[in-house]
Enzyme design. Sequence first.
Site, PDB file in Angstrom:
ATOM      1  N   THR A 111       0.819  -1.213   0.000  1.00 40.98           N
ATOM      2  CA  THR A 111       0.000   0.000   0.000  1.00 40.98           C
ATOM      3  C   THR A 111       0.850   1.260   0.000  1.00 40.98           C
ATOM      4  O   THR A 111       0.311   2.353   0.117  1.00 40.98           O
ATOM      5  CB  THR A 111      -0.946   0.027   1.206  1.00 40.98           C
TER       6      THR A 111
ATOM      7  N   GLU B 190     -18.801 -21.657 -14.344  1.00 43.67           N
ATOM      8  CA  GLU B 190     -18.648 -20.198 -14.310  1.00 43.67           C
ATOM      9  C   GLU B 190     -19.976 -19.490 -14.552  1.00 43.67           C
ATOM     10  O   GLU B 190     -20.286 -18.498 -13.894  1.00 43.67           O
ATOM     11  CB  GLU B 190     -17.604 -19.745 -15.333  1.00 43.67           C
TER      12      GLU B 190
HETATM   13  P1  ADP Z   1       4.661  -1.529   1.322  1.00 39.73           P
HETATM   14  O1  ADP Z   1       5.917  -1.017   1.913  1.00 39.73           O
HETATM   15  O2  ADP Z   1       3.417  -0.948   1.928  1.00 39.73           O
HETATM   16  O3  ADP Z   1       4.564  -3.026   1.253  1.00 39.73           O
HETATM   17  P2  ADP Z   1       5.704  -0.243  -0.978  1.00 39.73           P
HETATM   18  O4  ADP Z   1       5.820   1.140  -0.479  1.00 39.73           O
HETATM   19  O5  ADP Z   1       6.951  -1.034  -1.027  1.00 39.73           O
HETATM   20  O6  ADP Z   1       4.604  -1.051  -0.188  1.00 39.73           O
HETATM   21  O7  ADP Z   1       5.035  -0.210  -2.403  1.00 39.73           O
HETATM   22  C1  ADP Z   1       5.490  -0.951  -3.473  1.00 39.73           C
HETATM   23  C2  ADP Z   1       5.303  -0.202  -4.772  1.00 39.73           C
HETATM   24  O8  ADP Z   1       3.923  -0.048  -5.064  1.00 39.73           O
HETATM   25  C3  ADP Z   1       5.849   1.192  -4.728  1.00 39.73           C
HETATM   26  O9  ADP Z   1       7.184   1.214  -5.065  1.00 39.73           O
HETATM   27  C4  ADP Z   1       4.997   1.914  -5.744  1.00 39.73           C
HETATM   28  O10 ADP Z   1       5.520   1.724  -7.028  1.00 39.73           O
HETATM   29  C5  ADP Z   1       3.677   1.210  -5.668  1.00 39.73           C
HETATM   30  N1  ADP Z   1       2.721   1.946  -4.838  1.00 39.73           N
HETATM   31  C6  ADP Z   1       2.158   1.507  -3.705  1.00 39.73           C
HETATM   32  N2  ADP Z   1       1.296   2.411  -3.206  1.00 39.73           N
HETATM   33  C7  ADP Z   1       1.335   3.459  -4.048  1.00 39.73           C
HETATM   34  C8  ADP Z   1       0.681   4.733  -4.071  1.00 39.73           C
HETATM   35  N3  ADP Z   1      -0.197   5.093  -3.134  1.00 39.73           N
HETATM   36  N4  ADP Z   1       0.972   5.564  -5.079  1.00 39.73           N
HETATM   37  C9  ADP Z   1       1.847   5.217  -6.033  1.00 39.73           C
HETATM   38  N5  ADP Z   1       2.497   4.045  -6.073  1.00 39.73           N
HETATM   39  C10 ADP Z   1       2.249   3.171  -5.100  1.00 39.73           C
HETATM   40 ZN    ZN Z   2     -16.122 -21.525  -8.788  1.00 38.48          ZN
END
Ligand code: ADP
Ligand code: ZN
Length: 606
Positions: free
Chosen positions: A212, A430
């Site tokens: 996220t 399905e």
């Molecule tokens: P977490 O640390 O919560 O598991 P990350 O920050 O590592 O997630 O997110 C992984 C990738 O997902 C980021 O590098 C980005 O590319 C994408 N991403 C996740 N959330 C967003 C957001 N709100 N806006 C833009 N990109 C996002």
């Molecule tokens: Zn099914």
Amino acid sequence: MNEQKMPNSVNPLLKFWGVMLALTLIFNLIVLPLISSSRVRETSYSFFLDSVEKGTVDMVQIEQNEINYIISQDGTTQVCKTGIIDDPTLVPTLREKDIPFGSVIPSEPNPIMSFLLSWITPIAMIGLMSYFLNRNFRKRIGNMPGMQFGSGKTGKQYVPDENSVKFSDVAGQEEAKESLMEVVDYLENPEKYTKVGAKCPKGVLLVGPPGTGKTLIAKAVAGEANVPFFSISGSEFVEMFVGRGAAKVRELFEQASKNAPCIVFIDEIDTIGKSRGSSFSSNDEREQTLNQLLTEMDGFGANKGVIILAATNRPEILDPALLRPGRFDRTVPLELPDLQGRIDILKVHAKNINISGDIDYNYLARATSGASGAQLANIINEGALRAVREGRDAVLQEDLEESIETVIAGQQKKNAIMSDEEKKIVAYHEIGHALVAALQSHSAPVEKITIVPRTSGALGYTMQVEEGDKYLVSKSEAIARLATIAGGRAAEEVVFNEITTGASNDIEKMTQLARSMVTKYGMSDEFGMMGLSQGGSRYLDGGEQMNCSQATAEKVDKEVRSIINAAQEKARQLLRDNMNSLHELSAFLMKEETITGKQFMEILNK
Ligand code: ADP
Ligand code: ZN
Ligand code: MG
């Protein structure tokens, strides 16, 4: 956890020399005699007589059943032996040649050499070996942080991450950004806060499901405030040697406070922040590290300018001490993006790729209900990859639509062959889901069904598009949902009078939902609002525990089963009442392999 301690109390050096001495003894008592015995050359009796004749024999020793003799040739001497033959002329011949014979003990060729060989060489070798081993060992240990010999401290140097991430790179997550804006503001103008006497939060905990954007937003805070960003993962503190993790924490904070104002980011803090004493195998190392972290956080004043951000997707297992005011006193939740959030995230990532034509982000976002930011980023990338595969230099809407299916349902299997019989069953299964959904007003309409097998193993794939995001699910909606899930198996039953393994995933989902209705949502008549399970992760599945007596648990099972049975019966009934539609829709799907929501509704409403 692998906790390794030094080998126990016996001095390792003493042990080492003991082993070496034993090896030397073995070498001398067993190996050398073997070697030297092989140096005695076995010869034929005629060779022996020839040698005597030629006069190369120095000595002869006649034993009970063999003759040992020494010959010297070209300056080298050799011990030889041969068997005994009843030869009465031997003694006169030896006499004649003037060769001494009798009980002569053949001596080793060179006593000094042999002494060197048998005693000095092994000892020297062992000494040399141990010297090198020792040196290597010291070197290796010396390289391990925290185990330095001699002077000089060479602990890890933490280098701030390069960051070019800004809040504008994080789409959606408006509440989180607002919360963190204050931190940024504090880092930029600390006087504003000190003047009033306000203390900035020392620690901010970012919680939310994986993908996220927790890591991303932490980076963005540093990027916005333009301060150094020290990032470390909780697992890096988990060390082989007890106490080393704690030392690392100390070093990290020491270096961070030299660079203040700055941000220290501890990713996946649950690795070290687990509730102490909650597990059976207590882990000294982790506890020490956690204690050190707590101490460090207490240690520096709130206005030193070091702000700690931490991220986790399991906030419920964190030690309560971490969450008390003065430590991580603020929690910022990051949730899975809603419809608008998904549109924004798709747009942010689409900026980095080459796009041609109009992209319907609204459609894409509606088709990806429940996807995380990371998955959405992946969808955009898969779309770009598909464009490359097709030899284009720009991404089209269809690439992105296809990549949604790739990311969510696994890649389309190009060569998988499904028999017609199987295809028929999958089609009915399905359509069964979709038809039951469509016949109940509460269910979301079907966007598209395909029966092209995917590498993920799912044979069919139903894409449901929700009109908007739902935060609350009513009881009747939950019941309708159960009937929809039961629809697949029900179609197999009413049409083929036979059931297949294809419903295993449905069964899992159904059971989970029905059980939650009883134990968590208070939706059963029998128990009402009685909470029957506890624990479990808010963001990850599983981990729940029943919170009731054995007898009640049995009743819960019964209740769950009756809810499931009712849903199954409802699905069967709905399908029996609409057999014509079921056959017609399934025939269409079998022929075309794909049916869109529009086609589906046209056939149904005919
Ligand atoms: P977490 O640390 O919560 O598991 P990350 O920050 O590592 O997630 O997110 C992984 C990738 O997902 C980021 O590098 C980005 O590319 C994408 N991403 C996740 N959330 C967003 C957001 N709100 N806006 C833009 N990109 C996002
Ligand atoms: Zn099914
Ligand atoms: Mg992360």
